[in-house]
Design a protein around this motif. Structure first.
Motif, mmCIF file in Angstrom:
data_model
loop_
_atom_site.group_PDB
_atom_site.id
_atom_site.type_symbol
_atom_site.label_atom_id
_atom_site.label_comp_id
_atom_site.label_asym_id
_atom_site.label_seq_id
_atom_site.Cartn_x
_atom_site.Cartn_y
_atom_site.Cartn_z
ATOM 1 N N ALA A 56 0.827 -1.206 0.000
ATOM 2 C CA ALA A 56 0.000 0.000 0.000
ATOM 3 C C ALA A 56 0.866 1.263 0.000
ATOM 4 C CB ALA A 56 -0.940 -0.006 1.206
ATOM 5 N N GLN A 57 1.975 1.240 0.717
ATOM 6 C CA GLN A 57 2.882 2.388 0.711
ATOM 7 C C GLN A 57 3.469 2.590 -0.676
ATOM 8 O OE1 GLN A 57 5.378 1.155 4.079
ATOM 9 N NE2 GLN A 57 4.786 3.045 5.109
ATOM 10 N N ARG A 58 3.811 1.505 -1.357
ATOM 11 C CA ARG A 58 4.364 1.616 -2.707
ATOM 12 C C ARG A 58 3.338 2.154 -3.692
ATOM 13 N NH1 ARG A 58 8.051 -3.829 -2.892
ATOM 14 N NH2 ARG A 58 9.688 -2.992 -1.560
ATOM 15 N N VAL A 59 2.063 1.863 -3.451
ATOM 16 C CA VAL A 59 1.002 2.396 -4.294
ATOM 17 C C VAL A 59 0.831 3.889 -4.029
ATOM 18 C CG1 VAL A 59 -1.498 2.315 -4.701
ATOM 19 C CG2 VAL A 59 -0.202 0.205 -4.553
ATOM 20 N N GLY A 60 1.229 4.333 -2.842
ATOM 21 C CA GLY A 60 1.130 5.747 -2.513
ATOM 22 C C GLY A 60 0.148 6.083 -1.416
ATOM 23 N N ILE A 95 -3.116 3.826 -9.286
ATOM 24 C CA ILE A 95 -1.877 3.356 -9.904
ATOM 25 C C ILE A 95 -1.725 3.970 -11.292
ATOM 26 C CG2 ILE A 95 -0.712 1.316 -10.828
ATOM 27 C CD1 ILE A 95 -1.911 -0.246 -8.422
ATOM 28 N N ASP A 96 -2.829 4.039 -12.056
ATOM 29 C CA ASP A 96 -2.777 4.654 -13.384
ATOM 30 C C ASP A 96 -2.344 6.113 -13.297
ATOM 31 O OD1 ASP A 96 -3.528 2.308 -14.624
ATOM 32 O OD2 ASP A 96 -5.659 2.850 -14.750
ATOM 33 N N LEU A 97 -2.864 6.848 -12.318
ATOM 34 C CA LEU A 97 -2.463 8.249 -12.131
ATOM 35 C C LEU A 97 -0.985 8.349 -11.789
ATOM 36 C CD1 LEU A 97 -5.509 9.658 -10.124
ATOM 37 C CD2 LEU A 97 -4.844 10.243 -12.468
ATOM 38 N N ARG A 98 -0.522 7.430 -10.966
ATOM 39 C CA ARG A 98 0.896 7.431 -10.575
ATOM 40 C C ARG A 98 1.795 7.133 -11.773
ATOM 41 N NH1 ARG A 98 3.507 5.227 -5.519
ATOM 42 N NH2 ARG A 98 5.386 6.472 -5.534
ATOM 43 N N LEU A 102 4.661 9.571 -13.328
ATOM 44 C CA LEU A 102 6.037 9.143 -13.551
ATOM 45 C C LEU A 102 6.452 9.327 -15.008
ATOM 46 C CD1 LEU A 102 6.105 5.969 -11.289
ATOM 47 C CD2 LEU A 102 7.352 8.109 -10.915
ATOM 48 N N GLU A 103 5.523 9.108 -15.930
ATOM 49 C CA GLU A 103 5.838 9.326 -17.347
ATOM 50 C C GLU A 103 6.102 10.807 -17.624
ATOM 51 O OE1 GLU A 103 2.551 7.428 -19.318
ATOM 52 O OE2 GLU A 103 3.548 5.474 -19.298
ATOM 53 N N ARG A 104 5.298 11.693 -16.989
ATOM 54 C CA ARG A 104 5.548 13.141 -17.140
ATOM 55 C C ARG A 104 6.902 13.510 -16.550
ATOM 56 N NH1 ARG A 104 0.166 13.436 -15.622
ATOM 57 N NH2 ARG A 104 0.694 14.073 -13.520
ATOM 58 N N TYR A 141 4.006 22.032 -14.985
ATOM 59 C CA TYR A 141 3.993 21.162 -16.165
ATOM 60 C C TYR A 141 4.151 19.704 -15.767
ATOM 61 C CZ TYR A 141 4.613 25.589 -18.676
ATOM 62 O OH TYR A 141 4.465 26.863 -19.153
ATOM 63 N N TRP A 142 4.909 19.438 -14.744
ATOM 64 C CA TRP A 142 5.122 18.063 -14.309
ATOM 65 C C TRP A 142 3.874 17.474 -13.680
ATOM 66 C CZ3 TRP A 142 10.602 17.256 -11.877
ATOM 67 C CH2 TRP A 142 11.568 17.436 -12.879
ATOM 68 N N ILE A 143 3.028 18.317 -13.075
ATOM 69 C CA ILE A 143 1.815 17.783 -12.459
ATOM 70 C C ILE A 143 0.646 17.760 -13.433
ATOM 71 C CG2 ILE A 143 2.515 18.333 -10.107
ATOM 72 C CD1 ILE A 143 0.678 20.736 -10.151
#
Length: 151
Positions: A56-60, A95-98, A102-104, A141-143
């Protein structure tokens, strides 16, 4: 009676430091019993809870969110596959948002830092005239904010 594990055994089996286990216990995420000597002893199902906490921590999820999720598990038995599935099923969108974030970040590393400019307020390519400032504070821009077209 269920086999009880020492904090060292739980640490070794879970890969989580003993200090973190004590912290999780202070936060109410896991529970131990005290032996006559005062040493912590954990029931074997605690290993599943710890695995859940780490995942769960790794998921955020924050520790408060994790505590809320763990409170939904049955207190009288070890959680089963269905119990975990109910909790973790809601995490796909998160997870998709994360992944998108990360891609940005990855794109930003090659576009901005790759040129050697570490200051977006002075960058003539990505943010001329510090136009991003009008979008708010932080790395706009990153967010996910779109760059403002030059005027």
């Amino acid at each position: 009676m269920a086999e009880l594990l020492s904090i060292g055994e739980v640490s070794r089996r879970s890969g989580v430091a003993s200090s973190a286990l004590r912290f999780y216990e202070e936060r109410g995420l896991i529970v131990s019993e005290r032996a006559g000597s005062g040493h912590r002893r954990f029931a074997r199902p605690v290993l599943r809870r710890i695995a859940f906490i780490v995942f769960a921590q790794r998921v955020g999820l924050s520790l408060q969110e994790i505590a809320s999720e763990l409170a939904k598990l049955p207190p009288d038995r070890a959680p089963r596959r269905g119990d975990w599935a109910r909790l973790s099923g809601k995490w796909s969108a998160r997870i998709d948002l994360r992944i998108a974030e990360l891609e940005r970040l990855k794109a930003g590393l090659t576009e901005c830092i790759g040129c050697g400019c570490l200051s977006l307020d002075r960058c003539k390519l990505a943010n001329p005239g510090d136009r991003a400032e009008s979008l708010g504070s932080g790395p706009r821009y990153w967010i996910g904010d779109r760059p403002i077209a030059s005027r």
